[in-house]
Write an enzyme that holds these catalytic residues in place. Structure first.
Site, PDB file in Angstrom:
ATOM      1  CG  ASP A 110      -3.479   5.976  -5.418  1.00  0.00           C
ATOM      2  OD1 ASP A 110      -2.878   4.985  -4.980  1.00  0.00           O
ATOM      3  OD2 ASP A 110      -4.396   5.911  -6.257  1.00  0.00           O
ATOM      4  CG  MET A 111       1.785  11.841  -3.837  1.00  0.00           C
ATOM      5  SD  MET A 111       3.338  12.044  -4.715  1.00  0.00           S
ATOM      6  CE  MET A 111       2.707  12.350  -6.387  1.00  0.00           C
TER       7      MET A 111
END
Length: 315
Positions: free
Chosen positions: A142-143
């Site tokens: 995920d970011m």
């Protein structure tokens, strides 16, 4: 088979056939040695990418001791624009680039964000080294999750690493700060993860533990207990979306900073305190076991100090 390190390139594999491989066809050798798929074999055949002693040979050709077999992997163009974004290089060889992704950085460009991503940063990095290869990430983060990401420099290594993931040969270990002092030193969370169907379209896709979901297994080990939190090492068998975040909340120990799954919590860090810390897998070309570790980014180091200030128990 003899693989000489100095003869290898990211777009070329060069091997020397030994007595024990003599008599095998090229097809048999490639499938046995590297589990090359039928799809990749078809592509190699179509592109005449396998050379025997300097010349193309049909895949039914039998090998002899002393033969030189070369796999030429066409260099595919990189489709991303370069951007000099800093990231940590953990390891690099002819087939792989292992990086320590900073938090807050997307992996690939999107319709909204086209240049400030890890793919753009890697493109700049390879251009600085006068290399050209397609950016192929093997794992996903995920970011706002930091840590180890593996990039394959050619189709051969990408296929082999994806195969290791599918066959559970790749070990992925995370370190995560969670709320509360965990009671058990270690354990296994075997709880299926499901994406509810009634989530409004404008909201991000949330996941929950639900019998209707897909199998999800996480193994945890408590590394440190603090006054109101714990540092936990988690190894995942499956790779479901938000798996660790959902599993830890299911245990009653939500991830610190994860306001998506636990909105009402003190602000100690600006993102979920989740870090992909370690990987273990086999080098696609040489078959050696590679183990890599990525250190905490600054925000998790600061969180560790903050929690340590209230430390009252060491495991």
């Amino acid at each position: 088979m003899i693989l000489l390190k100095e003869e290898q390139r990211h777009h070329q594999i060069k091997v020397h056939i030994e007595h024990k491989e003599a008599g095998e066809t090229i097809r048999q050798f490639l499938k046995r040695q590297w589990q090359v798929s039928g799809r990749l074999l078809t592509r190699l055949k179509k592109e005449a990418s396998v050379l025997l002693n300097g010349e193309w040979a049909p895949f039914h050709t039998r090998l002899n001791e002393g033969d030189c077999l070369v796999l030429e992997m066409e260099e595919e163009p990189c489709e991303f624009s370069p951007n000099p974004i800093n990231f940590g290089v953990v390891y690099e060889d002819e087939d792989l680039l292992v990086v320590n992704k900073p938090p807050g950085l997307l992996t690939h460009p999107t319709t909204r964000e086209r240049t400030d991503t890890l793919a753009n940063a890697v493109t700049h990095y390879m251009m600085q080294r006068n290399e050209t290869y397609k950016v192929r990430f093997v794992n996903r983060l995920d970011m706002d999750t930091s840590g180890v990401m593996i990039l394959a420099k050619n189709a051969f290594s990408h296929h082999h690493l994806m195969l290791q993931m599918q066959q559970d040969f790749m070990i992925k270990t995370y370190r995560v700060f969670v709320w509360g002092k965990m009671v058990h030193d270690e354990g296994t969370i075997d709880a299926p993860i499901y994406r509810p169907e009634n989530i409004p379209a404008e909201e991000p896709p949330r996941r929950v533990v639900d019998p209707r979901g897909k199998s999800a297994i996480s193994h945890y080990l408590v590394e440190q207990r603090y006054k109101e939190a714990s540092l936990v090492k988690v190894t995942i068998e499956t790779g479901r979306t938000h798996q660790i975040r959902v599993h830890m909340k299911h245990l009653g120990h939500p991830v610190i900073g994860d306001t998506f799954y636990e909105p009402s919590q003190p602000v100690l860090i600006d993102r979920q305190a989740l870090h992909a810390a370690e990987t273990e897998f086999r080098q696609p070309r040489f078959g050696t076991v590679l183990q890599h570790e990525a250190e905490f980014p600054d925000d998790m180091k600061q969180l560790e100090k903050l929690l340590g200030a209230g430390l009252n128990e060491i495991k």
